[in-house]
Motif scaffolding. Structure first.
Motif, PDB file in Angstrom:
ATOM      1  N   ARG A  57       1.435   1.397   2.149  1.00  0.00           N
ATOM      2  CA  ARG A  57       1.427   0.028   1.624  1.00  0.00           C
ATOM      3  C   ARG A  57       2.155  -0.050   0.286  1.00  0.00           C
ATOM      4  O   ARG A  57       2.984  -0.940   0.062  1.00  0.00           O
ATOM      5  CB  ARG A  57      -0.019  -0.461   1.460  1.00  0.00           C
ATOM      6  CG  ARG A  57      -0.125  -1.887   0.969  1.00  0.00           C
ATOM      7  CD  ARG A  57      -1.553  -2.272   0.641  1.00  0.00           C
ATOM      8  NE  ARG A  57      -2.114  -1.474  -0.444  1.00  0.00           N
ATOM      9  CZ  ARG A  57      -1.860  -1.684  -1.744  1.00  0.00           C
ATOM     10  NH1 ARG A  57      -1.050  -2.652  -2.113  1.00  0.00           N
ATOM     11  NH2 ARG A  57      -2.402  -0.929  -2.669  1.00  0.00           N
ATOM     12  N   ILE A  58       1.899   0.908  -0.592  1.00  0.00           N
ATOM     13  CA  ILE A  58       2.559   0.933  -1.902  1.00  0.00           C
ATOM     14  C   ILE A  58       4.060   1.145  -1.738  1.00  0.00           C
ATOM     15  O   ILE A  58       4.874   0.486  -2.394  1.00  0.00           O
ATOM     16  CB  ILE A  58       1.945   2.041  -2.788  1.00  0.00           C
ATOM     17  CG1 ILE A  58       0.507   1.672  -3.156  1.00  0.00           C
ATOM     18  CG2 ILE A  58       2.782   2.252  -4.042  1.00  0.00           C
ATOM     19  CD1 ILE A  58      -0.258   2.788  -3.829  1.00  0.00           C
ATOM     20  N   ARG A  59       4.458   2.048  -0.841  1.00  0.00           N
ATOM     21  CA  ARG A  59       5.878   2.310  -0.616  1.00  0.00           C
ATOM     22  C   ARG A  59       6.588   1.058  -0.092  1.00  0.00           C
ATOM     23  O   ARG A  59       7.675   0.720  -0.553  1.00  0.00           O
ATOM     24  CB  ARG A  59       6.037   3.461   0.380  1.00  0.00           C
ATOM     25  CG  ARG A  59       7.493   3.860   0.581  1.00  0.00           C
ATOM     26  CD  ARG A  59       7.629   5.075   1.482  1.00  0.00           C
ATOM     27  NE  ARG A  59       7.079   6.256   0.824  1.00  0.00           N
ATOM     28  CZ  ARG A  59       6.177   7.071   1.374  1.00  0.00           C
ATOM     29  NH1 ARG A  59       5.729   6.851   2.575  1.00  0.00           N
ATOM     30  NH2 ARG A  59       5.737   8.118   0.706  1.00  0.00           N
ATOM     31  N   GLN A  71       9.594  -1.090  -1.865  1.00  0.00           N
ATOM     32  CA  GLN A  71      10.855  -1.375  -1.188  1.00  0.00           C
ATOM     33  C   GLN A  71      11.156  -2.874  -1.181  1.00  0.00           C
ATOM     34  O   GLN A  71      12.300  -3.290  -1.373  1.00  0.00           O
ATOM     35  CB  GLN A  71      10.813  -0.853   0.244  1.00  0.00           C
ATOM     36  CG  GLN A  71      10.881   0.654   0.313  1.00  0.00           C
ATOM     37  CD  GLN A  71      10.685   1.194   1.717  1.00  0.00           C
ATOM     38  OE1 GLN A  71      10.200   0.489   2.597  1.00  0.00           O
ATOM     39  NE2 GLN A  71      11.060   2.445   1.928  1.00  0.00           N
ATOM     40  N   ARG A  72      10.116  -3.696  -0.973  1.00  0.00           N
ATOM     41  CA  ARG A  72      10.313  -5.145  -1.008  1.00  0.00           C
ATOM     42  C   ARG A  72      10.755  -5.611  -2.380  1.00  0.00           C
ATOM     43  O   ARG A  72      11.641  -6.460  -2.516  1.00  0.00           O
ATOM     44  CB  ARG A  72       9.023  -5.878  -0.612  1.00  0.00           C
ATOM     45  CG  ARG A  72       8.860  -6.043   0.880  1.00  0.00           C
ATOM     46  CD  ARG A  72       7.779  -7.072   1.196  1.00  0.00           C
ATOM     47  NE  ARG A  72       6.497  -6.757   0.571  1.00  0.00           N
ATOM     48  CZ  ARG A  72       5.546  -6.004   1.132  1.00  0.00           C
ATOM     49  NH1 ARG A  72       5.719  -5.499   2.327  1.00  0.00           N
ATOM     50  NH2 ARG A  72       4.413  -5.773   0.493  1.00  0.00           N
ATOM     51  N   ARG A  73      10.154  -5.049  -3.413  1.00  0.00           N
ATOM     52  CA  ARG A  73      10.537  -5.430  -4.785  1.00  0.00           C
ATOM     53  C   ARG A  73      11.985  -5.049  -5.074  1.00  0.00           C
ATOM     54  O   ARG A  73      12.726  -5.822  -5.686  1.00  0.00           O
ATOM     55  CB  ARG A  73       9.610  -4.767  -5.794  1.00  0.00           C
ATOM     56  CG  ARG A  73       8.222  -5.353  -5.814  1.00  0.00           C
ATOM     57  CD  ARG A  73       7.364  -4.675  -6.845  1.00  0.00           C
ATOM     58  NE  ARG A  73       6.018  -5.229  -6.839  1.00  0.00           N
ATOM     59  CZ  ARG A  73       5.034  -4.773  -7.596  1.00  0.00           C
ATOM     60  NH1 ARG A  73       5.250  -3.751  -8.410  1.00  0.00           N
ATOM     61  NH2 ARG A  73       3.852  -5.323  -7.546  1.00  0.00           N
ATOM     62  N   ILE A  74      12.381  -3.869  -4.652  1.00  0.00           N
ATOM     63  CA  ILE A  74      13.762  -3.432  -4.863  1.00  0.00           C
ATOM     64  C   ILE A  74      14.717  -4.351  -4.113  1.00  0.00           C
ATOM     65  O   ILE A  74      15.745  -4.778  -4.652  1.00  0.00           O
ATOM     66  CB  ILE A  74      13.937  -1.970  -4.414  1.00  0.00           C
ATOM     67  CG1 ILE A  74      13.185  -1.039  -5.375  1.00  0.00           C
ATOM     68  CG2 ILE A  74      15.417  -1.585  -4.351  1.00  0.00           C
ATOM     69  CD1 ILE A  74      13.084   0.385  -4.899  1.00  0.00           C
ATOM     70  N   GLN A  75      14.392  -4.677  -2.860  1.00  0.00           N
ATOM     71  CA  GLN A  75      15.250  -5.575  -2.076  1.00  0.00           C
ATOM     72  C   GLN A  75      15.341  -6.947  -2.720  1.00  0.00           C
ATOM     73  O   GLN A  75      16.402  -7.571  -2.715  1.00  0.00           O
ATOM     74  CB  GLN A  75      14.715  -5.699  -0.648  1.00  0.00           C
ATOM     75  CG  GLN A  75      14.897  -4.436   0.168  1.00  0.00           C
ATOM     76  CD  GLN A  75      14.192  -4.486   1.503  1.00  0.00           C
ATOM     77  OE1 GLN A  75      13.451  -5.425   1.794  1.00  0.00           O
ATOM     78  NE2 GLN A  75      14.400  -3.475   2.325  1.00  0.00           N
ATOM     79  N   ASP A  76      14.230  -7.431  -3.291  1.00  0.00           N
ATOM     80  CA  ASP A  76      14.244  -8.730  -3.973  1.00  0.00           C
ATOM     81  C   ASP A  76      15.168  -8.705  -5.187  1.00  0.00           C
ATOM     82  O   ASP A  76      15.925  -9.640  -5.431  1.00  0.00           O
ATOM     83  CB  ASP A  76      12.840  -9.138  -4.403  1.00  0.00           C
ATOM     84  CG  ASP A  76      11.945  -9.518  -3.232  1.00  0.00           C
ATOM     85  OD1 ASP A  76      12.470  -9.713  -2.110  1.00  0.00           O
ATOM     86  OD2 ASP A  76      10.720  -9.609  -3.435  1.00  0.00           O
TER      87      ASP A  76
END
Length: 58
Positions: free
Chosen positions: A9-11, A15-20
């Motif tokens: 879940r943390i990973r 990844q979502r934050r980086i993509q954003d």
């Protein structure tokens, strides 16, 4: 200790934050053409066509 499911879940959240962030930077770059300079538009080490003057034989 962090469980396997929590680690996943943390990973995924990271990844979502980086993509954003990447998407936001891309949008900013596309909307503001003043940010692009001719040298910055070509990444370092990119393949570039090189034209060499032909000065004759030798």
């Amino acid at each position: 200790m962090i469980s396997n499911s929590e680690m996943i879940r943390i990973r995924r959240q990271m990844q979502r934050r980086i993509q954003d962030v990447v998407a936001e930077r891309r949008r900013t770059r596309l909307q503001d053409p003043t940010l692009i300079s001719p040298t910055a538009a070509t990444p370092a080490g990119a393949d570039q066509e090189v034209c060499v003057a032909d000065n004759g034989p030798g």
